[in-house]
Design an enzyme around this catalytic site. Structure first.
Site, mmCIF file in Angstrom:
data_model
loop_
_atom_site.group_PDB
_atom_site.id
_atom_site.type_symbol
_atom_site.label_atom_id
_atom_site.label_comp_id
_atom_site.label_asym_id
_atom_site.label_seq_id
_atom_site.Cartn_x
_atom_site.Cartn_y
_atom_site.Cartn_z
ATOM 1 N N HIS B 58 0.822 -1.215 0.000
ATOM 2 C CA HIS B 58 0.000 0.000 0.000
ATOM 3 C C HIS B 58 0.852 1.259 0.000
ATOM 4 C CE1 HIS B 58 -3.135 -2.796 0.706
ATOM 5 N NE2 HIS B 58 -2.669 -3.149 1.900
ATOM 6 N N HIS B 218 -7.779 -4.428 -0.920
ATOM 7 C CA HIS B 218 -7.244 -5.770 -1.136
ATOM 8 C C HIS B 218 -8.118 -6.552 -2.117
ATOM 9 C CE1 HIS B 218 -6.228 -4.465 2.971
ATOM 10 N NE2 HIS B 218 -5.034 -4.915 2.660
#
Lengths: 331, 331
Positions: B58, B218
């Site tokens: 991320h 995700h």
């Protein structure tokens, strides 16, 4: 790849409208010319005007670097297309504070033609405008003066802008930009094409498993296309071109810029940085400061580039000089 | 999509090695725990320790926000996987200055389990650790406490870190983080999957012309999958979910974050920002400050998210508080 846009022929206007809204504390569009992004601080008294620009699709280049201590204005072209002469001229009128202006942009024929016309128009108003072309892309020509400008733009703009902020005159600012360009070399790798908004299609074809080393940020041909290789092997090949070109040698001090072409994750960029740092250490080259992220992109193109700038005391001081813009802040 | 990596099982270690080299003026890895990125300023005397973390993939979240005036440490998990309890505990030992520590991370089961164990280990050493979970993703549950944390992480971390930097005690810092989380809402759209390094394949399948509104970072299911639509229509649907959820109402002042999930160009993000600004203006909601770029990505996923944080005077002051980290500098 897919884009989040509306009418493909409005992308630049809509981007600019969003940009000046999002960053309204820093910049505005000229009232009479919607293709000139100007710092809200400009013109800055007793300072050479710093004007950068070129085609759109490379954000945060160019408009992201307009603000305090960096560029005074960016002139905006269509996607991968030079701005016209009028906004180049209008930028001068907007930011000149009586000390003249410096144009800086990557060395592409359309940009040279149109910025030169802008400079001629300014000359008729008695405003002196000088130009420094950025030519950092090592594989684009054997002749340095014929090379294209890529992510090295960032370094040359930063150095010249800091020199101007310190109160130097136009000749001194131009000399600093030329010195930065002389000490800067870049090379990249493309793993995919960018998607052209007007067609929704890739600018060029690239096989599912292929990469092209040395490709330019508009898809200009590189040195070799082949199967995608591990990051370390890619970096090794890039560094084999960059290092001997200046050359960068043991005892030198450099700044490193690992630039994303758009879609390559910040994670991957640091894996690339790791290998660059290893090679520099082996060669006895010291790193003063590094930058890793999207600095000069090609929209959603996957890939990255490595830029080195060799530093002396003056370049170090100018690189470290504080600035405050939407896409680059330094304390 | 293609990745620039070496052995797919080494991506996190190699990224971390590159990261602490590239940004060595800001951070280091703990000598005895290579999964804790610590600020070179930590522990800061008389300051609550700010510890953030979660899975990798991320970036610039979480490690990019470790530095002066922001987080003191980031605990690093594998790709899309929570860090283990030991580094959560080791981070506390490294940054605690006697005033206790605050853990902040997105609300995911694995993170909750492991950070809680870290807090228990710290408690046995007599160090008080409190936790604030970020729950800004409006479509992930009707119950706020069950929602996931996405780009709103950035705001909650920033607010709590500024409060800590101003010398507040642990209860006050925790209260500021909770207030920020209570006032923050996000929603995104995915246009493609990310590529999982270990397989070289997409995490999920997405049709060539499809998008999914509301998808998590995700790849968690969103509210609707369909043909890709113009940016303005996508933003309209996102804002229809975000605005009534708090609700954000006429007269409110907000900060706006337009976050790239990885591969979506900065150009497109500003087209999205333009529409968000139009809607907020129509609703009589004032914008204090905006951020546009990659803040909480999902590697090479195409797509973006919109985050709003409603501000009062305290939140404004804390948001504007200066900080200096590799991926967020504010004067």
């Amino acid at each position: 790849m897919k884009r989040l846009i509306n009418d493909p022929y409005d992308v630049v206007e809509e981007m600019l409208e969003g940009y000046v809204k999002a960053h309204e504390k820093y910049v505005k569009l000229l009232e009479h010319d919607g293709r000139v992004v100007v710092s809200k601080k400009a013109p800055v008294e007793n300072k050479v005007g710093i004007i950068i620009g070129g085609g759109s699709g490379h954000e945060p280049l160019f408009l992201g670097y307009v603000g305090e201590g960096f560029a005074d204005a960016a002139v905006i072209g269509n996607i991968n297309t030079s701005p016209s002469p009028e906004p180049c001229y209008n930028a001068v009128k907007a930011v000149d504070a009586g000390k003249g202006c410096l144009y800086m942009y990557g060395n592409y024929a359309g940009d040279v033609l149109n910025f030169d016309m802008g400079a001629e128009m300014a000359a008729m108003d008695g405003i002196r405008v000088e130009t420094v072309l950025i030519t950092d892309d090592v594989v684009s020509s054997t002749e340095i003066k014929d090379r294209r400008g890529v992510a090295g733009d960032f370094y040359v703009f930063k150095i010249a802008a800091a020199k101007a902020a310190l109160g130097a005159d136009l000749d001194e600012v131009k000399a600093a930009a030329e010195k930065a360009n002389d000490n800067t070399r870049s090379m990249g790798v493309a793993l995919s094409s960018a998607t052209l908004p007007s067609t929704g299609k890739p600018i060029f074809e690239m096989g599912e498993e292929d990469m092209e080393i040395g490709m330019g940020i508009h898809g200009e041909p590189g040195v070799r296309r082949g199967k995608i290789e591990p990051a370390d092997k890619v970096i090794d090949q890039i560094m084999e071109h960059i290092l001997p070109d200046l050359p960068y040698a043991s005892g030198d001090e450099v700044s490193v810029l690992i630039n994303s072409l758009g879609a390559t994750p910040i994670l991957d960029l640091h894996i690339c940085y790791r290998r660059v740092a290893q090679i520099l250490e082996e060669k006895g080259i010291k790193v003063h400061k590094s930058f890793v992220g999207p600095f000069a992109t090609s929209m959603d193109m996957a890939g990255m580039s490595v830029t080195l700038m060799k530093l002396d005391e003056e370049l170090k001081q100018l690189l470290d000089y504080p600035c405050d813009t939407p896409y680059f802040v330094q304390k």
